[in-house]
Design an enzyme around this catalytic site. Sequence first.
Site: not given
Ligand code: 5GP
Length: 115
Positions: A30, A86, A94, A99, A101
């Site tokens: 997003i 991460n 976060e 997951h 990326h």
């Molecule tokens: P992390 O920091 O946990 O590795 O990455 C989480 C990712 O999830 C972030 O890049 C954030 O922009 C994405 N994200 C969080 N909430 C949503 C959502 O509701 N929809 C989508 N498509 N991405 C999300």
Amino acid sequence: MDCVFCRIARGEVQARTVLQDEHLIAFDDIHPAAPVHVLIVPRKHLANLSAAREEDALLLGRMLLAARDVARARGIEEPGYRVVMNAGEHGGQEVFHCHLHVLGGRPLGRILPAR
Ligand code: 5GP
Ligand code: ZN
């Protein structure tokens, strides 16, 4: 469970899907950090890599192969891309649903110091 990635996997929250199968779903981030920024999310809820067990080995492998397929589908296999996972606070995690990326579409630079 109130986990946003579980909700996306169940179709309760909208996301732009790139590919999906019975094991995982891939969708656009997003808040993209690059022209291509896709998340590979297993349908099984695992908080992060630290929660993975031996029985998850095949699923983790499928996630990597899905990253390959996403790179191919988005046309970034060449000139290349980056796959990131991460884990935990210092890892910058976060969303606590494991997951990958997939990032590309521009030169990403080095993340490890040059030798
Ligand atoms: P992390 O920091 O946990 O590795 O990455 C989480 C990712 O999830 C972030 O890049 C954030 O922009 C994405 N994200 C969080 N909430 C949503 C959502 O509701 N929809 C989508 N498509 N991405 C999300
Ligand atoms: Zn979840």
